[in-house]
Design an enzyme around this catalytic site. Structure first.
Site, PDB file in Angstrom:
ATOM      1  N   LYS A  16     -14.949  -9.745   9.064  1.00 52.33           N
ATOM      2  CA  LYS A  16     -13.923 -10.592   8.442  1.00 52.33           C
ATOM      3  C   LYS A  16     -14.513 -11.930   8.003  1.00 52.33           C
ATOM      4  O   LYS A  16     -14.006 -12.570   7.088  1.00 52.33           O
ATOM      5  CB  LYS A  16     -12.760 -10.818   9.411  1.00 52.33           C
ATOM      6  CG  LYS A  16     -11.907  -9.583   9.643  1.00 52.33           C
ATOM      7  CD  LYS A  16     -10.887  -9.360   8.529  1.00 52.33           C
ATOM      8  CE  LYS A  16     -10.280  -7.971   8.625  1.00 52.33           C
ATOM      9  NZ  LYS A  16      -9.517  -7.612   7.412  1.00 52.33           N
ATOM     10  N   CYS A  71      -9.652  -1.655  15.174  1.00 50.06           N
ATOM     11  CA  CYS A  71      -9.927  -3.084  15.414  1.00 50.06           C
ATOM     12  C   CYS A  71     -10.002  -3.434  16.898  1.00 50.06           C
ATOM     13  O   CYS A  71     -10.683  -4.394  17.270  1.00 50.06           O
ATOM     14  CB  CYS A  71      -8.864  -3.941  14.753  1.00 50.06           C
ATOM     15  SG  CYS A  71      -8.524  -3.460  13.064  1.00 50.06           S
ATOM     16  N   GLU A  78       0.830  -1.205   0.000  1.00 52.44           N
ATOM     17  CA  GLU A  78       0.000   0.000   0.000  1.00 52.44           C
ATOM     18  C   GLU A  78       0.869   1.262   0.000  1.00 52.44           C
ATOM     19  O   GLU A  78       0.537   2.267  -0.625  1.00 52.44           O
ATOM     20  CB  GLU A  78      -0.934  -0.030   1.219  1.00 52.44           C
ATOM     21  CG  GLU A  78      -2.058   0.970   1.135  1.00 52.44           C
ATOM     22  CD  GLU A  78      -3.173   0.690   2.141  1.00 52.44           C
ATOM     23  OE1 GLU A  78      -3.317  -0.475   2.581  1.00 52.44           O
ATOM     24  OE2 GLU A  78      -3.887   1.627   2.491  1.00 52.44           O
ATOM     25  N   CYS A 108      -8.389  -2.008   4.500  1.00 48.67           N
ATOM     26  CA  CYS A 108      -8.177  -3.232   5.272  1.00 48.67           C
ATOM     27  C   CYS A 108      -9.349  -3.555   6.197  1.00 48.67           C
ATOM     28  O   CYS A 108      -9.388  -4.614   6.812  1.00 48.67           O
ATOM     29  CB  CYS A 108      -6.877  -3.178   6.063  1.00 48.67           C
ATOM     30  SG  CYS A 108      -6.528  -1.587   6.743  1.00 48.67           S
ATOM     31  N   GLU A 127     -13.894 -12.113  -4.428  1.00 46.24           N
ATOM     32  CA  GLU A 127     -12.567 -11.582  -4.779  1.00 46.24           C
ATOM     33  C   GLU A 127     -11.450 -12.294  -4.015  1.00 46.24           C
ATOM     34  O   GLU A 127     -10.276 -12.075  -4.303  1.00 46.24           O
ATOM     35  CB  GLU A 127     -12.483 -10.084  -4.432  1.00 46.24           C
ATOM     36  CG  GLU A 127     -13.436  -9.166  -5.176  1.00 46.24           C
ATOM     37  CD  GLU A 127     -14.766  -8.998  -4.451  1.00 46.24           C
ATOM     38  OE1 GLU A 127     -15.039  -9.776  -3.504  1.00 46.24           O
ATOM     39  OE2 GLU A 127     -15.537  -8.098  -4.843  1.00 46.24           O
ATOM     40  N   GLU A 159     -15.777 -11.000   4.745  1.00 46.75           N
ATOM     41  CA  GLU A 159     -14.692 -10.738   3.795  1.00 46.75           C
ATOM     42  C   GLU A 159     -14.114 -12.031   3.231  1.00 46.75           C
ATOM     43  O   GLU A 159     -13.868 -12.154   2.036  1.00 46.75           O
ATOM     44  CB  GLU A 159     -13.578  -9.935   4.482  1.00 46.75           C
ATOM     45  CG  GLU A 159     -12.443  -9.540   3.532  1.00 46.75           C
ATOM     46  CD  GLU A 159     -11.269  -8.884   4.256  1.00 46.75           C
ATOM     47  OE1 GLU A 159     -10.848  -9.389   5.312  1.00 46.75           O
ATOM     48  OE2 GLU A 159     -10.777  -7.855   3.759  1.00 46.75           O
ATOM     49  N   GLU A 208       1.959   1.696  -3.431  1.00 48.90           N
ATOM     50  CA  GLU A 208       0.812   2.143  -4.223  1.00 48.90           C
ATOM     51  C   GLU A 208       0.601   3.647  -4.008  1.00 48.90           C
ATOM     52  O   GLU A 208       0.349   4.397  -4.947  1.00 48.90           O
ATOM     53  CB  GLU A 208      -0.436   1.362  -3.798  1.00 48.90           C
ATOM     54  CG  GLU A 208      -1.682   1.722  -4.587  1.00 48.90           C
ATOM     55  CD  GLU A 208      -2.947   1.057  -4.030  1.00 48.90           C
ATOM     56  OE1 GLU A 208      -2.890   0.483  -2.931  1.00 48.90           O
ATOM     57  OE2 GLU A 208      -3.986   1.136  -4.708  1.00 48.90           O
ATOM     58  N   SER A 266      -7.550   1.677  -1.722  1.00 50.51           N
ATOM     59  CA  SER A 266      -6.324   0.965  -2.056  1.00 50.51           C
ATOM     60  C   SER A 266      -6.688  -0.395  -2.629  1.00 50.51           C
ATOM     61  O   SER A 266      -7.621  -1.050  -2.160  1.00 50.51           O
ATOM     62  CB  SER A 266      -5.484   0.787  -0.798  1.00 50.51           C
ATOM     63  OG  SER A 266      -4.490  -0.190  -1.033  1.00 50.51           O
TER      64      SER A 266
END
Ligand code: SF4
Ligand code: SF4
Ligand code: SF4
Ligand code: FES
Lengths: 590, 171
Positions: free
Chosen positions: A359, A505, A280, A300, A367, A362, A283, A320
């Site tokens: 999560k 988190c 990242e 994230c 993807e 996710e 990037e 990102s």
């Protein structure tokens, strides 16, 4: 500050004007039971468990909303008060499914604790139990409306803290139900699966989707090689499940416990957090130097990503492309790791322990299958890990301290602070600064991006690139404010960090719950305590910058070649797409 | 957000246009949710899910908030209501005199169940509690018109009467 004097149970107390009777009692060390009230979040006086007698006021009054006045005389422990509290709880219990023995909240339930505390031995009223269907529609959260006591804490947190508004109080009278619009399942509305509602629910009406059995099955299967990653924030809260004070870091005991569950290799998500920074960070530099879309926004936090897809699709190109540390780990656990260790990738079962319910969602996204398999096979919340440790009969506090396995267990302080709001930004700045300037940072701490303020800003000089303007938001309600400012052109940034949960988190929807009464009695915000623990740990670490992680260097040398390279592109990056907020809007087209 | 309703061409004003107009009218006014929903319901007839979602988007509030209000007040309905609402009394006096059978006959003749609306949008069938007209039992009300001392054979007549009324109005 103007002060007010009052007497509670014969004791004189002085509190700031505007305080409630409940707060004054707290200060005087007098305990008043509460149920719907949740500090800073829910103050609606709905349940009337906290009633007290106030001289000159008619009837009993809920102390959680009643403001103090000069000379007020309060009694919290009269026969009438005790009887009324009991009656209120008995009424709640009169139509409550009494399933404590098999309920996920047994021994950790605020209603159960209250019944015990108030000495309820029988229920004098009999009500009809409601019979609503369970909502198991999605990978993250299970709703059981039959256990709901209509306290509306979840509604408050989802609306006011998160600004999502997936839940509301529907219908009226006996039919009242807290649910999404039209009693739809969460999967058909704008819920982002952050689990903040799960964290505040006092009873067993909201919980994460259980993936423990899946993990036990994999452990028991001799054909499977089970690898596990632990997210940065888990170690900062897991101890609370075993009676340790909030703000205790338990990394090494946690590793020992997991090893004793029968997991083959224990790795650290902090390792792939370092990797995320490499990808990242590069990037970011690429976008900055080559006119790419700015501000770059972190991606994230899966709750934030879903929120962006549903509520702010105009910012999708800002996200990102770097996957989250969990998914980077997942992709490597079934490619790099088996190749390096000569294991059949098809036999790997990859588990992650996360402070997060989103999560779970996710890991099931389409993807997230770039290894050729489902990259992550199961996600356990911090609470679920604790439950497994208890089920295995381990005495957590007397376990020895053990280390992570190699090589994906090596990490830095930068990876660790990912678990706190501002941490991704700070970690990125540590690396970006040193990589670009070629100089060593004198001071690693970027304190401007630390702390619990909703939106934080900082500017950093990174010669020769120039001044980099960054912003950090935590809790989607704050994110919304920040995005609106950017949209209106009122603020401009190069780099923005957004985490869906308050505090980042460490305050995730899968973390140990801190009950209403506990929040009242703590002097500090529990999120501050957890954050402080993480920063102290970072400070004590030898390696504190992602680009200095030797295992990351090896990973690039042996496998990935370079950040943003072809392999990285394939395994570690992805794109997201706009999604409808409500299913009904997807189905009807003009 | 783009228009998601199925505004038929030739209709005076599509559902979305109605909502746009009403929401714009109350723009910036505190506590305008109830009047907005009320006006939209008057214009469209009822508040189905897509209409509520469009109102929510247009007002910049979550759908849960709109639905919370709609489901709380009896004033609002999410089902279409026919032009003629037939409420049949199932109070004791009427019931004893056979209003249950009258209701069944309406169900049969209209091809709908209690609480439903005919496809042409003409009739909604409802059962209600005592209307206080026990002297006329068995009794029913169509919108504001009372029909009493009913016999099974009255059912087709009543239906035809309102059909004719509607045809007349249309021409
Ligand atoms: S929610 Fe609490 S009181 Fe209800 S069944 Fe579960 S443990 Fe028992
Ligand atoms: S998971 Fe988050 S978005 Fe979904 S209902 Fe709960 S608080 Fe709201
Ligand atoms: S689901 Fe839980 S938090 Fe929400 S209203 Fe019901 S009991 Fe309260
Ligand atoms: S009314 Fe005070 S805690 Fe519920």
């Amino acid at each position: 500050m103007e002060m007010v004097n009052l007497t509670i149970d014969g004791q004189e107390v002085q509190v700031p004007k505007g305080s409630t009777v409940l707060e004054a009692a707290q200060k005087a060390g007098i305990d008043i039971p509460t149920l719907c009230h949740l500090k800073d979040i829910n103050k609606i006086g709905a349940c009337r468990v906290c009633v007290v007698e106030i001289e000159k006021a008619r009837g009993l009054q809920p102390s959680c909303t009643y403001p103090v006045t000069e000379g007020m005389v309060v009694r919290t422990n009269t026969a009438m008060v005790r009887e009324s509290r009991k009656a209120v709880v008995e009424l709640i219990l009169s139509n409550h499914p009494m399933e404590c023995l098999t309920c996920s909240r047994s021994t950790d339930c605020e209603l159960q604790a209250l019944a015990k505390k108030l000495g309820i031995k029988e229920i004098r009223f009999q009500g009809e139990n409601s019979n609503f269907p369970m909502d198991t529609s999605n990978p993250a959260i299970v709703r059981d409306p039959n256990k709901c006591i209509l306290c509306r804490r979840c509604v408050a947190v989802c609306n006011e803290v998160q600004g999502v508004g997936a839940l509301g109080l529907n219908e009226r009278g006996f039919n009242s139900i807290v649910a999404p619009a039209f009693q739809h399942p969460l999967s058909e509305v704008n819920c982002v699966y952050c689990g903040q509602c799960v964290n505040v629910c006092p009873v067993g009406a909201l919980k994460e989707k259980d993936e423990m059995q899946k993990v036990w099955d994999a452990i028991n299967d001799p054909e499977k090689h089970v690898v596990l990653q632990t997210a940065p924030a888990v170690r900062a809260a897991l101890g609370e499940e075993f009676g340790l004070p909030i703000g205790t870091i338990v990394t090494k005991k946690m590793v020992a416990a997991i090893r004793r569950l029968g997991i083959d290799k224990i790795f650290d998500t902090d390792f792939t957090a370092d990797l995320t920074i490499m990808e990242e960070g590069n990037e970011f530099l690429d976008r900055l130097q080559n006119g790419g879309k700015l501000p770059l926004m972190t991606s994230c936090s899966p709750g934030w990503v879903k929120y962006c897809e549903q509520h702010y699709p105009e910012f999708l190109d800002n996200l990102s492309t770097a996957k989250s540390p969990q998914q980077m780990f997942g992709a490597l656990a079934k490619t790099y790791y088996p190749e390096k260790c000569g294991i059949d990738a098809a036999k790997i079962f990859s588990v992650s322990v996360m402070p997060c319910t989103a999560k779970k969602y996710e890991r099931q996204r389409p993807e997230m299958m770039d290894s050729g398999f489902v990259d992550v096979d199961a996600v356990l919340t911090t609470r679920e890990l604790a439950a497994m440790i208890k089920e295995a009969g381990l005495d957590f506090n007397s376990l020895p301290e053990e280390d992570y396995d190699l090589p994906m267990g090596i990490s830095t302080g930068a990876g660790l602070i990912f678990g706190v709001t501002g941490g991704v930004m700070e970690a990125a700045l540590r690396t970006v600064y040193e990589v670009v300037t070629g100089k060593t940072l004198e001071k690693l701490e970027f304190v401007e991006v630390r702390g619990l303020e909703g939106i934080k800003e900082a500017t950093v000089d990174v010669p020769p690139v120039g001044t980099v303007k960054v912003a950090v938001a935590h809790g989607l309600g704050n994110a919304k404010k920040l995005l609106e400012r950017i949209k209106a052109g009122e603020a401009e940034y190069h780099f923005v960090e957004i985490m869906a949960c308050p505090g980042g988190c460490i305050g995730g929807g899968g973390q140990p719950r801190v009950t209403g009464p506990e929040r009242m009695s703590l002097e500090d915000n529990y999120l501050d305590l957890r954050a402080q623990a993480v920063y102290n740990e970072d400070k004590s670490m030898k390696m504190r910058k992602s680009h200095e992680n030797p295992a990351i260097k090896t990973l690039y040398e042996e496998y990935l070649v370079k950040p943003l390279g072809e392999k990285s592109h394939h395994l570690l990056h992805t794109h997201y797409q706009a999604k409808p907020k409500y299913q009904v809007l997807a189905e009807k087209e003009c | 957000m783009s228009c998601q309703c199925q505004g038929k061409t030739g209709e005076k004003e599509s559902k979305c246009e109605i909502i746009d107009r009403v929401v714009d009218k109350y723009q910036g006014q505190e506590g305008s949710m109830i009047p907005v929903l009320h006006e939209v319901q008057q214009a469209i007839g009822y508040l189905p899910e897509d209409v509520q979602a469009y109102v929510a988007e247009k007002m910049g509030v979550p759908l849960s908030e709109v639905y919370g209000v709609v489901s709380f007040y009896a004033l609002f309905t999410t089902e279409p209501i026919g032009k003629y609402k037939i409420s049949i009394c199932l109070g004791t006096a009427c019931y004893v005199k056979g209003s249950g059978r009258i209701l069944e006959e309406f169900e049969k003749k209209l091809g709908i169940k209690v609480g439903e609306t005919t496809e042409d949008g003409l009739f909604t069938l409802e059962a209600c509690r005592c209307l206080g007209a026990c002297g006329l039992a068995p009794v029913l009300v169509v919108n504001e018109n009372v029909h009493g001392r009913l016999k099974i054979t009255d059912v087709p007549e009543i239906i035809e009467k309102y059909r004719a009324m509607s045809r007349e109005e249309a021409s």
